[in-house]
Design a protein around this motif. Sequence first.
Motif, mmCIF file in Angstrom:
data_model
loop_
_atom_site.group_PDB
_atom_site.id
_atom_site.type_symbol
_atom_site.label_atom_id
_atom_site.label_comp_id
_atom_site.label_asym_id
_atom_site.label_seq_id
_atom_site.Cartn_x
_atom_site.Cartn_y
_atom_site.Cartn_z
ATOM 1 N N ASN A 174 -3.017 9.456 18.349
ATOM 2 C CA ASN A 174 -3.015 10.894 18.112
ATOM 3 C C ASN A 174 -1.617 11.485 18.230
ATOM 4 O O ASN A 174 -1.306 12.494 17.576
ATOM 5 N N ALA A 175 -0.754 10.851 19.030
ATOM 6 C CA ALA A 175 0.620 11.337 19.168
ATOM 7 C C ALA A 175 1.360 11.278 17.838
ATOM 8 O O ALA A 175 2.344 12.000 17.633
ATOM 9 N N ARG A 176 0.890 10.439 16.921
ATOM 10 C CA ARG A 176 1.467 10.371 15.579
ATOM 11 C C ARG A 176 0.558 11.032 14.545
ATOM 12 O O ARG A 176 0.743 10.854 13.346
ATOM 13 N N GLY A 177 -0.449 11.771 15.015
ATOM 14 C CA GLY A 177 -1.349 12.466 14.101
ATOM 15 C C GLY A 177 -2.349 11.564 13.420
ATOM 16 O O GLY A 177 -2.846 11.871 12.330
ATOM 17 N N LEU A 178 -2.672 10.434 14.055
ATOM 18 C CA LEU A 178 -3.582 9.446 13.483
ATOM 19 C C LEU A 178 -4.889 9.392 14.248
ATOM 20 O O LEU A 178 -4.937 9.658 15.448
ATOM 21 N N ARG A 179 -5.951 9.019 13.544
ATOM 22 C CA ARG A 179 -7.242 8.799 14.191
ATOM 23 C C ARG A 179 -7.596 7.317 14.169
ATOM 24 O O ARG A 179 -7.235 6.601 13.228
ATOM 25 N N PHE A 184 -17.287 7.727 5.937
ATOM 26 C CA PHE A 184 -17.282 9.017 6.635
ATOM 27 C C PHE A 184 -16.235 9.037 7.744
ATOM 28 O O PHE A 184 -15.518 10.027 7.915
ATOM 29 N N CYS A 185 -16.136 7.943 8.495
ATOM 30 C CA CYS A 185 -15.232 7.901 9.647
ATOM 31 C C CYS A 185 -13.778 8.156 9.264
ATOM 32 O O CYS A 185 -13.009 8.696 10.061
ATOM 33 N N VAL A 186 -13.379 7.747 8.057
ATOM 34 C CA VAL A 186 -11.979 7.956 7.644
ATOM 35 C C VAL A 186 -11.810 9.192 6.766
ATOM 36 O O VAL A 186 -10.694 9.483 6.322
ATOM 37 N N SER A 187 -12.880 9.923 6.542
ATOM 38 C CA SER A 187 -12.804 11.097 5.674
ATOM 39 C C SER A 187 -12.350 12.325 6.463
ATOM 40 O O SER A 187 -12.385 12.355 7.695
ATOM 41 N N ASP A 188 -11.938 13.358 5.730
ATOM 42 C CA ASP A 188 -11.537 14.607 6.364
ATOM 43 C C ASP A 188 -12.702 15.265 7.103
ATOM 44 O O ASP A 188 -12.484 16.049 8.035
ATOM 45 N N LYS A 189 -13.921 14.945 6.699
ATOM 46 C CA LYS A 189 -15.098 15.516 7.366
ATOM 47 C C LYS A 189 -15.188 15.083 8.821
ATOM 48 O O LYS A 189 -15.842 15.739 9.634
ATOM 49 N N ALA A 190 -14.548 13.958 9.144
ATOM 50 C CA ALA A 190 -14.604 13.418 10.506
ATOM 51 C C ALA A 190 -13.294 13.662 11.251
ATOM 52 O O ALA A 190 -12.885 12.865 12.094
ATOM 53 N N ALA A 243 0.827 -1.215 0.000
ATOM 54 C CA ALA A 243 0.000 0.000 0.000
ATOM 55 C C ALA A 243 0.858 1.260 0.000
ATOM 56 O O ALA A 243 0.597 2.200 -0.762
ATOM 57 N N THR A 244 1.895 1.290 0.827
ATOM 58 C CA THR A 244 2.703 2.507 0.927
ATOM 59 C C THR A 244 3.554 2.731 -0.316
ATOM 60 O O THR A 244 3.930 3.867 -0.618
ATOM 61 N N ARG A 245 3.851 1.665 -1.057
ATOM 62 C CA ARG A 245 4.593 1.838 -2.312
ATOM 63 C C ARG A 245 3.735 2.524 -3.373
ATOM 64 O O ARG A 245 4.255 3.142 -4.306
ATOM 65 N N LEU A 246 2.426 2.414 -3.231
ATOM 66 C CA LEU A 246 1.510 3.010 -4.208
ATOM 67 C C LEU A 246 1.273 4.494 -3.955
ATOM 68 O O LEU A 246 0.758 5.202 -4.812
ATOM 69 N N GLY A 247 1.618 4.954 -2.755
ATOM 70 C CA GLY A 247 1.389 6.360 -2.428
ATOM 71 C C GLY A 247 1.217 6.550 -0.937
ATOM 72 O O GLY A 247 1.432 5.640 -0.141
ATOM 73 N N THR A 248 0.808 7.740 -0.549
ATOM 74 C CA THR A 248 0.597 8.063 0.857
ATOM 75 C C THR A 248 -0.623 7.314 1.383
ATOM 76 O O THR A 248 -1.687 7.335 0.766
ATOM 77 N N LEU A 249 -0.457 6.669 2.506
ATOM 78 C CA LEU A 249 -1.555 5.908 3.104
ATOM 79 C C LEU A 249 -2.526 6.854 3.798
ATOM 80 O O LEU A 249 -2.185 7.493 4.795
ATOM 81 N N ALA A 250 -3.733 6.974 3.264
ATOM 82 C CA ALA A 250 -4.717 7.914 3.800
ATOM 83 C C ALA A 250 -5.630 7.269 4.828
ATOM 84 O O ALA A 250 -6.013 7.904 5.816
ATOM 85 N N SER A 251 -5.995 6.001 4.609
ATOM 86 C CA SER A 251 -6.947 5.381 5.535
ATOM 87 C C SER A 251 -6.921 3.869 5.396
ATOM 88 O O SER A 251 -6.501 3.325 4.370
ATOM 89 N N VAL A 252 -7.378 3.212 6.446
ATOM 90 C CA VAL A 252 -7.604 1.775 6.442
ATOM 91 C C VAL A 252 -9.009 1.517 6.959
ATOM 92 O O VAL A 252 -9.400 2.046 8.004
ATOM 93 N N ILE A 253 -9.762 0.724 6.213
ATOM 94 C CA ILE A 253 -11.100 0.306 6.633
ATOM 95 C C ILE A 253 -11.012 -1.191 6.890
ATOM 96 O O ILE A 253 -10.944 -1.991 5.957
ATOM 97 N N HIS A 254 -10.961 -1.540 8.158
ATOM 98 C CA HIS A 254 -10.669 -2.915 8.562
ATOM 99 C C HIS A 254 -11.978 -3.675 8.814
ATOM 100 O O HIS A 254 -12.537 -3.642 9.906
ATOM 101 N N ASN A 313 3.103 2.555 10.093
ATOM 102 C CA ASN A 313 3.338 2.932 8.695
ATOM 103 C C ASN A 313 2.628 4.191 8.226
ATOM 104 O O ASN A 313 3.083 4.830 7.271
ATOM 105 N N ALA A 314 1.524 4.537 8.843
ATOM 106 C CA ALA A 314 0.706 5.641 8.334
ATOM 107 C C ALA A 314 1.310 6.994 8.695
ATOM 108 O O ALA A 314 1.954 7.149 9.736
ATOM 109 N N GLY A 315 1.072 7.963 7.821
ATOM 110 C CA GLY A 315 1.541 9.311 8.057
ATOM 111 C C GLY A 315 0.477 10.174 8.703
ATOM 112 O O GLY A 315 -0.700 9.801 8.777
ATOM 113 N N GLU A 316 0.888 11.329 9.167
ATOM 114 C CA GLU A 316 -0.014 12.240 9.872
ATOM 115 C C GLU A 316 -1.265 12.523 9.046
ATOM 116 O O GLU A 316 -1.195 12.740 7.841
ATOM 117 N N GLY A 317 -2.403 12.499 9.712
ATOM 118 C CA GLY A 317 -3.681 12.758 9.060
ATOM 119 C C GLY A 317 -4.429 11.516 8.637
ATOM 120 O O GLY A 317 -5.596 11.592 8.248
#
Length: 266
Positions: A180-185, A231-237, A59-70, A102-106
């Motif tokens: 949150n200490a790594r900027g993750l939700r 919605f839970c992984v979107s910027d709106k949340a 996943a990270t080789r394809l680009g910035t990891l924005a969200s995971v829906i598990h 692995n995930a980046g801030e946001g």
Amino acid sequence: MGLATAKIVGRDHALVLCDVRQERLDNAAATLKDIGIDAAAVNCDVTDRGAVADLFDTATRLGTLASVIHTAGVSPSMGAADYVMRTNAVGTINVNEEFHANAGEGAAIVNVASMAAYLIPEEFVPTGQFPLALSDADAFFDAMVLACNAIPEEARSGYAYAASKNFVRWYSESQAERFNARGLRIVSISPGSVDTEMGRLEEQAGAGAMVADAAVPRWGKPEEMAELLAFCVSDKAGYLTGTDILNDGGVVASMRERARAAAANG
């Protein structure tokens, strides 16, 4: 639910699909391709930490990891208690810890718990053993299996399901500050009885009766869960973390109110 969510998220993001069953994985990728969404497909067993690490590498080789829906998980009708516990609880540890690493801030992750987590009495849940998951996953799993073995055999898988989903809810709430200490939700949702292949397996085991008694007396639709998951992984949340959202058509609310009324009238 995962496929329904991919149809929403895939409109704006590159997708990596994961499943342990290759045929289902291929079918999901083909379904998305038919509606113009390309997705990378990775066969992965979430109970295998190494395989999950490889999934995140892809996943990270394809680009910035924005969200995971598990959404990976199994129900009581699908196997023995240890299988249910390993898939639902240990699988959640593996996916979330690799996300944290692995995930980046946001970025955000949403886990799928269950209304069953609300229905099992708290005194029957070995919550004191839950923190073991953060330091020794094997010891945690052994403790959970020990708790399952104390339950009569015919009810063991059902107990494992409720306890494992209780863990998913606990983990998603208790780890919010660390994430949150790594900027993750991190969030979880607890679906009720949803009209999926897995959901219908439980129809004869009691889920059907609970649907009939709910405030909204019908099965939930995968698309209804998908809108919430997306919605839970979107910027709106962006302010949403460390909580569980119960999306069960009012089953738990109805059962609690009826129990209260019965006690008051008794």
